[in-house]
Structure formats: C-alpha cells, structure tokens
Scaffold this active site. Structure first.
Site, PDB file in Angstrom:
ATOM      1  N   GLY B 157      87.896  79.377  20.432  1.00 47.92           N
ATOM      2  CA  GLY B 157      87.993  79.027  19.022  1.00 47.92           C
ATOM      3  C   GLY B 157      87.368  80.085  18.136  1.00 47.92           C
ATOM      4  N   CYS B 158      87.617  79.950  16.841  1.00 50.24           N
ATOM      5  CA  CYS B 158      87.201  80.992  15.903  1.00 50.24           C
ATOM      6  C   CYS B 158      85.697  80.953  15.625  1.00 50.24           C
ATOM      7  CB  CYS B 158      88.013  80.905  14.618  1.00 50.24           C
ATOM      8  SG  CYS B 158      88.029  79.271  13.859  1.00 50.24           S
ATOM      9  N   HIS B 159      85.141  79.759  15.349  1.00 50.51           N
ATOM     10  CA  HIS B 159      83.690  79.685  15.126  1.00 50.51           C
ATOM     11  C   HIS B 159      82.943  80.121  16.391  1.00 50.51           C
ATOM     12  CE1 HIS B 159      83.551  77.850  11.177  1.00 50.51           C
ATOM     13  NE2 HIS B 159      84.318  76.847  11.535  1.00 50.51           N
TER      14      HIS B 159
END
Lengths: 354, 354, 354, 354
Positions: B157-159
């Site tokens: 994921g991005c976070h």
C-alpha cells in the site's frame, strides 16, 4: 460617526495588512484613516489591493510612507496603529508610536518573546528591549486579564497559535507529560508572505507538499515553548516540523503527546471547553476531526483530541486560518479585549465555505 | 513482437489501473491485451480513460467483465494479470488466476498480511487464506531475494511504502528505538480512489487539509507494523495519522523516532544508502528535504533524515507518488524483479515537473 | 433585538444556502430563525456546516424539513424566506410561502424567465406560472425601481450575472451590434453544487480545464438573452460556452462584440460607470483586467473593456464570485433594495485576499 | 551504445528544459550528454532538478555555461542541440551551433516568424535574419515534408499550437470564413516560466482566473496569423485573448468561427481526421469535449468541434499540455520527423491521469 476610533495600518500591502483592511472595514467601532507601505507609498490602496476598488472609504486611500520620527505627527491622526512590518522595523515603529501615545498592535515577532537574549539569538539585535516587559502577549483566551487596557499588544504568530490552542488546556490541567511534545504543523502558502520566491511559485507549490526547517530549527520554536511553558508552569520542550501545503490559507497542527495515566480524550475536551468557555475556540465533539476548510476567513479556531490506545499517546489537533485567527483576526480580537469589547466584535465567525 | 508477455489488467478504470495502463504501455517486454472492469464492461477503454484515445494498441481495447470461473479461459490469453480490485474480490480473482497458471500481481490488501486473523479483524473474511504464505510481499528493495521467480506478488500500500522506506534502514541497523514510532502521513486525494464522495468533492478538498482516522485506527497500521517488525527483528508499535492534502498525487511522511545514543542523521543516510544501493530509492543529501513534486509520476522514492538535537529525536521523511511508487510503478518494479529484469525496466524515473 | 426580521433559509445545506448563512449572520437587520433541508432534516446545522460550530445563534439550529402545505405554519415564524431549492420544488415552495404572506427571495431558475413556454422547454412543467408576471428579476442595478417593495424576487443565475453586467451598459447605450454576442464563461467548481459527481471529483477537476455544454445549449442561454434583449430594446442572440475551471469560486466572462463605428473602450467605461453609479459594480480603469481573486467572497462585480483594433472588436469582461455576487450576495442585495435599505447593507465588499 | 545521438540541452533548468530532460531521458536513440544554464552553471543538474537525483545518466550531469564562441567546441561533443533560451540569446546560440554543424531545435520564438520586420516589431532586433528562411517551422502534422532532413527547426509556441491544430483543417478545407477568428486561449501557470513573479505567486494564482494581454496584443498573434494564413492560402485575422488559469500545465482553446453555408461539425471532424491521419492529434467524437486533464504529460493533442445552430457559429476546440505538446514534446516530435523516425518515438502518449 465622530466616535469611531481612527486606525492606521502600517504595511497594508502585505497579506496580514490586506486581511486587516478586510476585517477593520467591517468593524463597527473603527475607521481606517491611514494605510502605510514602503516601496508602494504613493499608490492608491486600490492599485495594491484591487479588491478595494470602488469600496467607499477604502478605494481612495493613498499608501503613505512612515518613518519612526513621523510618529508624533501620525499620533494626531490615529488612535490605534496595527503594524504589519518586518521584524526590527516593527519594533522601531512600535516604540515611536507607543511613545507618542498611540495604542499599538504589533503583528511581527518583535514584542512576543519576553527574553531579549532569546530574541537576539533568533532575530538579531532588538531595537527596543525596554518595551518587552510592557508588551502584552495577544492570545486573548490565555491572556485575557492582562490584555484589559493594554496599549502595546504583541499579536502571536500563526504556528504558535495553532500549537498553543490545543495544548495549553492539557498542560494547564496537568493531563499530559510536558516533554517532548511533537508538533507537526502544516501551513498554507500565504504564510510565506506576498513576496514571490521559488518555493511559492505556483507551479512549484501546487501539487507538492514538503517539510521545511525540520529539526526544531524554525524561529517560532522559542515562542511556542515560552507560551507552553507558561501554561504548564514548568519548562516544555517541543519537536517542531513546519510543512508547506498547496493551499493559500490555513494551518493544521497534529501534535503527539504522552497522557498522564488514565487521561482520556474526553478529559481533554472537558479541559479545553472549560478554558475556552469565553472566546472564539470551538472544541470539536468526539468523532469529528478539524479541517482548515471550516475556518477559512473566520476568527474561530477548531481544536480536537483523539486517544491512541494502540500507541499509548494522545493526538491533539487544531485548525485555523493562518491570516485570520493566526494573525489579523486574532490581533483584532486582542484589541477588542483590550478595549473591553466582546471578543468577536466586527469579526467574521462563519467561514467562507466552500 | 511474438515474444512480448501478454498482460491483463483487472480494474483498469480506476486510478491504479489507469496508472498501470500508462506504465505498461511504455514497457518494452509487455503488451496489454486485456482490460477488465465491472460496471463499465462493454465500453471502450478510451471512453473511460479518454487519454488513450487514438493511442495505437489502447484506443480500441474494450473493457471486459471477469468472474473467477473465467480464469482458465483468461489464462489462455494472458501470461500475467495485474489486479486493481476491491479487497476480497481481488483474493477470489487472484486465487482463480493463480490456480489457472497466470502470474498474479495483486494491488489490493488481500495478500499483504501474513496473519489471516489480522486480515479478518480489519477487512473481514479472507477468501483464500491458503495463499497467504505463498504470496511474496512486493517491496523490491526489502524482499528482493524472495521476489525472484515469484508468481503471486502482493504489491504494498501507499502509506506503507512511504513509512517503510525511511524507517526500515534505521530498524535493520538498530539505529533507533523500535517503539513507539510516530508516523504523520500526508496523502493526495487520488489515494481515495475514483469514486466521487463528499470528502473528495473539489470544493471541499481544495483549500482544506484535514486528518482522517486519527488514533492509529487506519487499516494500514497492521501492514506497516508487520513490515517494520520484520525489518527490526522485533515487534514495532506505531502511532499513525493519515492526513488528506489538497493535491491529486503524492504522499509525504514525517516520522518521529528516538535515536540510540550517538546516532546522527549522517549515520541514517549511510544505512539507507547502503540498503538501497540497488533499487529506486534516492537518499537526499544533508540540507535537502523531500517534496512530492519531485517524484510525481516517477517510480523513485526520496528519503531524508534530520537530527533534532533540541528535542533529542530524529525525523525520518519520505516522499513518493502514491499511484506510481505507492502502487502501480512499485507493482511493476516487483514484477520486473520477479522476472529477473532490471528494477526500472520500462518505468519512468524522471518526474513530471512541474 | 425585537425589531430584527426573521429569516428562513430553505436548502441551507447546499452551497448557496451556506453562503446565505454566512452573509445573513452578519446582516444587522435580520435574524436566521429557521434552516431547512431535505435528506439532512433533523441534523444540527453545525453537522452539515461545521464552520457554524460554536457560533452563537447558529450552532444549535436544527435543520427542518419543509413541505408546501406547512407554509401557513412557517409564515408565523418567518418574515422572509430565501429559497435554495432545486427547480420546480422551489416554485412550489415559493408559491405556498408567497400565498401565506411571506416575502420570498428565490435563488432557483423558477421565477426568472418571463415566458412560461421557454421555461417548459428547458426545465419542464412550471408549477406556478401565474407568479411569473409577479416576480421581479433581482438584478439590483438594472431593476432597481421594480424591486422597491417586491415580495417575490427571482435572484439571477451566476453565468447570467457575469454576462449581463458588462454587456447591459453597451446595449442600453447602443454602443455595440446586438448579435451575435460571443460569451466565453469560465466558472469555478462550486457552481456545480454540493453533490459529488465524477466531473467535480478533486483528482478530475484539479489541473484540468474543460468546456461543457458547448454550442449554446446551456439552459441559462434563454435567461441571458431575455435580459440582454431587455437592455437592448431589441432581440439579442448569443453564442455561449461555459468552461469549468479548477478553482472553487469565481466566474470570469470574456465576451466578444462588434462595436458601432467609432466606439472606444473609453466610451464603454463611461457608459458602465454612469449606469452603475449606484450599486456594487466597479468599472476597472484602462489597463486593468479583472481577476476572480479580487472579488472572492465579495458582493461586488468587476467589469472591464478592451478595444481590439486589430480585429475590429471589443472585449467586454466581468469577474464575480459565483456564490456571492452570482447568487447569495446578489439575492441579499436585491432584498435590501426591495426593503429600501442600502444595497450593501450587511454585505462584505472587501474580498478574502488571498 | 555507441550509436546513440548525443544531445545537448541549453537552458536545462527552466520548464521546457526540464521537460526535455524527462522526454529525452526516455528516448531510445538519444543520450543527454550536455546540459547548459546561465546563473546556475556549475551546479549539478540534480540540484536544479531534484527529480533527477539518483537517476543513472542524469544525476551527475553538471550544468555548463555556454557562449556562442564555444559552439565549435560543443560541436565535437553533441550532434543535436535543443535550445530553451530567451529570445535573441537563442538566435545567437542557434546561429553559432548551426554554423558549427550541429542540428538545432530551437524552442524560442526566434526562428518561427518568416518576416524579419514582424519579428523586430514584437521582439526587437533579430541577431541572425539570414537563417529565417532556412529554419523549418516545427509543426509536424502541417510541415511534415519540409521537416524531413531539417537541420534548423523552429518549434512552435504553446498558444499557437493550440490555436492551429483545430483551425488549420477548417481553413485548408475552406469550411469557414477566414476572418475574424476569435480565439480564447486558457493557459496554465507554467506557461509563464520558472522565474517567480507576483502574477504567478501561489496565493495570487490559486483560486483566481484572469485574462492578460486582451485585445490581440500578445506577441504570439503574428505567429498564429502566419500559420493560419498559410493553411488558408489567404490572410487570416484573429482576435486573441490569453487567460491565466490556476493549474500548472495545460492549454485549452475555444475558438469561434463562422462556417461556410451548410458546413457541419461532422464535416469539420472529417477534415481534421483526414489531415491528422498520421501524427499525434486525436479528433474527439461528437459529444465529447476536450479536457487538459486528458493530455497532461502527453505528446498528443485533442481537438473537437461543436456546431452552434442557435448563433450560426462553429466552436473549434483544442486541449494540449503546454510544456509537452505545446513545447518540448512537439520539438522532439519534429526532430523525430526530421530524422525520418516515427513521430511518437520515445514520447509518452498516455497522459499522467489523474
């Protein structure tokens, strides 16, 4: 309207000056009679702030230069002066006007720090150290009593206001450990002022977010610590990171603190609601998080608290408009309190939405 | 070009799907032969992504529906499938395609968590728990060896990516205390996906910054902790606040950690430079702070470190493009590594600036 | 404050409603006593407009549903109703309230067109055609005499206002050919309302500019032509293109017209200055071009004229805030005129800058 | 890779230079071996364009100064030079390099106008008028034959490209009256270059839209008219208004023209599709309107036509990325054509979306 107080705004062409023009134009007890600027002296206000074009009482004002030695002359024309000048220049103008009997509200950093040595470390030599003890720190909710009758008001900075409002109640009520307090402060671009610079060039601000001055090296750190320590009754140390956000106005602080055992977000909300019963701070109910969009153009601040049971921390948050509550509106609020008027007199409380 | 691998993209009409279309169209060893969507099945790709209009090889592709039982059929047409589907749906499609012999790169959360119980707590029942141990976590710099030859890749994921990249070197090298690590993660609006919602409505995103899910309640917390703990070789606890920023793309993390005695920012930079000698991570030199503007559209990540001697902390920072390095470009990079190709094959490393 | 007029705002949760809350809260002769909404009925106003949280007089208002048959009841509680409802619904509510003796200011399109057949062509059946002749078009500068004492006011649309203000003086003074007039009207996203939609999703509005409804097929065309024809004293035909711009507020019109022989931009400025001597329109001096930034949040409009000797045309321009001058502030201005009060009573004239 | 052409970029630190770095880095037949700058000479490219940090082949390039007398020396190191210099400086550098045998692609206005007197009227004295007849205008779709083998290419301006692409087919096919053509051209802020200025200061660009240089006084007018007249085979007169829009990249033109009797939008689409069968222009189908969002970062242009039967006009529209198709990507496309390579070689055709 012979009973209106006559106001001068020095530095009317910058952003905090422009915001004062907007706010004071709508104030029922004041009349803007003088606007000052340096390079732009001689121009009409409406050339520098075209939004005033055609507005009765503003459109034809002409920007004037001002040197401290003109203070006695200016004192005949104005009862109050709001100073939106660079530091040091502000102290010189402020001293001259104060000595000439003009009530001074200073929006620079010059009269905020109580300790001259600290000022000099971060800003250089102070031109009027003798006034540091006379100036009242213009955070109305926290310095209400001192502000009454004040004739030299040091309006707080924007990062400081956004940090102080959510944290002061917790420190005053001994709900959290005083150090270290981590403050991540996200500010809109107008906080950098009206002078063009690469960092604020639209194509390089838009669609980009970046920290600047990481590592607690921003010069607002000592001001934040001074006021937090005052609230705590003991020294407070912070870690401070300012972050530039692609929007014009607004500051959002997310602060991470260690709660004393058993302290809940509810307890924080109660402490804040109690402290801010008067004034212009809204404590958000549980489940609601602050958004700068909800305070744009408004004198109000929004504070909120969330418990992080997973990490054993508390998150204290605040959103304000950096030019309104973070500068000009808070300066007017402090001035209102100094005069004995209601905090909100003449100030917009409902934001421009959207 | 008989030797190009044939690729299908399921969920091509969303943002990570659109980004894959952009990236894979420029990849020298792949050919997009199938694009899938649900509600929009039957439309031309160029109706859903008008930017593909007139582009040879894309303009005439028609979006197809896909149900898991069609996997054997699809397996005849594609060698690789990239999945940009909602969680659970992704696991079902992924299992069917994997079982049918298709190499799967999954961009959902479905194969990232190693522990089925944790998955169920945050996402609900998992449709294919037997694959959790088979999937390889697609962070190329940290899982390079495992990725070699992988046929089921769970793209991060991005976070998580933005948190992991600056912190993993410090934890691996034992430069910091493992807990608590405070992560303040600021994301652009495209992270919320392509479906309109009040929070992402232009007038209510523009000019507003706001935290969401404060208090470490975001469902990416267990994924971040899983990977940080793996790097540390011991359990790591984080405090996590995601913040929504008025820009389309980009994530910036500022993380606050306690250094072991004597550890400097220089030591952090050395550890990171060493760990990231290969791969697509740039360690910023002292004095330079990251900006999402500098990685927009690029597969690269920028990490930086600042020592806060005042507060006795270290600030670890990272900027990426959430859709590129935070999703689709990293998925392609992991796929490249799995195939034994250079990390950057076909990926843009120079950002769109400005 | 027994002498304040009691106001109800129907549709208070949308953007024009929110703007009315902002403006009427600051109006010295009005008190908001009722706020209406449909789906959100039962919620506090501060849940729907969090910017009102903590504001005395607003924070505790609860949104109410309203059906036309409740008009007699509502008439006991309010003196004036501002309607921010969808078309048709607005006519039904407006008729009921008007019949019950409430002064009505309608912000929808329902009472703007004088010709019922034209209304039906563009909007469908009209629920109260008998009121079309009773309603006064609420463009204060052009309908000042009729507005005096008006009890049913049709506040103009935003594209219409921005088109009408620069062109009406030229047509009234016979300075230009009446047809065709080319109007290129660039609007901010808030003009699309508060309901999320793909076109207004932040990632797809930001960084993109696009025409919509090209070819004079927008339903504001007949309203613009009605009012321009009235000003000209003869039929006027326009070509109209609305363009969506990545900003929240503001409309800018650039209109291209053919001047009568010998007509200069100076002559246009004179005609406009003469026509707008009263009211809230600023005619920009030669050399200055309008900018929506200078009218944001303000009730004022800026108009400007440039001579194009090269092409033998005149460019007539106007900038307003679409929600303020283009909707809610103009509605209040018209209401002020209807009551015999100064146009600007309670209205901000200085914009929020920046 | 001994067979790569060696490229120098003069003015690599500005926006069109930065865009060339991005595009040429991905070009399979070129290698960037020299980057030039003036004030920033001596710095690493990655200091000026941090997005290149860590990118193999770019990160360590050092910006060099360049004076025309160094051309023979530079000719030993580069085969091709792209010039992103201010006007006049560009002509001087271009002449020196051309004389030294380097293939020159000039992105300034210096070699675009065929008539030296026109150049001097708008730009001042021309340093190399003898080259005006040798330079080939670098609009690939319209000057394809001339470009073949060209060694001095004048890449078109951004407003010109956006105006020319939708209008040239209509003029070539005699579908419209040649004069006057009204061009309303809306540009993103990056069109103003990288040097900070008040008009481009984020707080004064964001949330504001404004015309500049109204009245056909922009210096791109003669270039647009030169090329439109060439397409028409007769003199064309335009009315031109450039408008600044709060976004970084993109230009949208809406042009208003008078169709010959019986001409429909369909006929326009046919003419354009025919003319642009090769090349990188997409003609949008009926019902679809252009959006700069769909071409961001791409070499493609989108053109569209709408019939306005109400006003008896045609609206011709075009959207491009001002830095890509409007400058650097079109320069590379022209260069590709000059070399006999496919138009799109090395150029991104799929936009960065969102």
């Amino acid at each position: 309207v012979a009973d209106l107080l006559r106001v001068g705004i020095l530095g009317a062409g910058g952003y905090t000056g422009a915001e004062l023009v907007r706010l004071l134009h709508g104030h029922p007890k004041l009349s803007i009679v003088m606007v000052g600027a340096r390079e732009k002296a001689g121009k009409r206000l409406s050339e520098v702030l075209p939004g005033t074009l055609g507005v009765a009482g503003l459109s034809d004002l002409v920007l004037e230069g001002f040197a401290p030695e003109q203070a006695p002359e200016l004192a005949k024309r104005v009862d109050v002066a709001f100073l939106c000048l660079p530091h040091a220049a502000s102290a010189r103008a402020g001293k001259a006007l104060y000595d000439a009997g003009v009530q001074v509200v200073d929006l620079s950093a010059d009269f905020r720090l109580k300790d001259a040595a600290t000022y000099e470390k971060w800003y250089g030599e102070h031109p009027a150290t003798e006034l540091l003890s006379k100036a009242v720190y213009g955070q109305p909710e926290l310095h209400r009593a001192e502000l009454s009758g004040a004739t030299l008001i040091a309006a707080p900075g924007c990062h400081v206001t956004t940090s102080l409002l959510p944290l002061a109640p917790l420190l005053k009520s001994k709900l959290i450990e005083p150090s270290p307090i981590i403050i991540d402060s996200k500010t809109g671009v107008s906080g950098g002022g009206r002078t063009p610079a690469p960092a604020f060039h639209f194509p390089e601000s838009s669609e980009g977010i970046r920290p600047y001055k990481a590592g607690s090296t921003h010069r607002h750190v000592p001001e934040i610590e001074q006021e937090l320590s005052l609230a705590a009754g003991q020294p407070v140390t912070i870690a401070f990171t300012p972050v530039l956000v692609p929007m014009s106005r607004g500051i959002l602080v997310t602060a991470y603190v260690k709660p004393k055992p058993g302290v809940t977000a509810d307890a924080c909300r109660s402490a804040a609601s109690e402290l801010y019963r008067d004034g212009l701070v809204s404590v958000l109910p549980a489940g609601m998080l602050p958004d700068t969009l909800w305070v744009r153009g408004s004198a109000r601040a929004h504070v909120a608290y969330v418990q992080d049971d997973h990490a054993g921390l508390l998150v204290a948050m605040c959103a304000i408009d950096n030019l309104a509550r973070g500068a000009s509106a808070q300066a007017v609020q402090a001035f209102n309190v100094a005069r004995g008027w209601p905090d909100a007199l003449g100030l917009p409380q409902v934001p421009l939405f959207p």
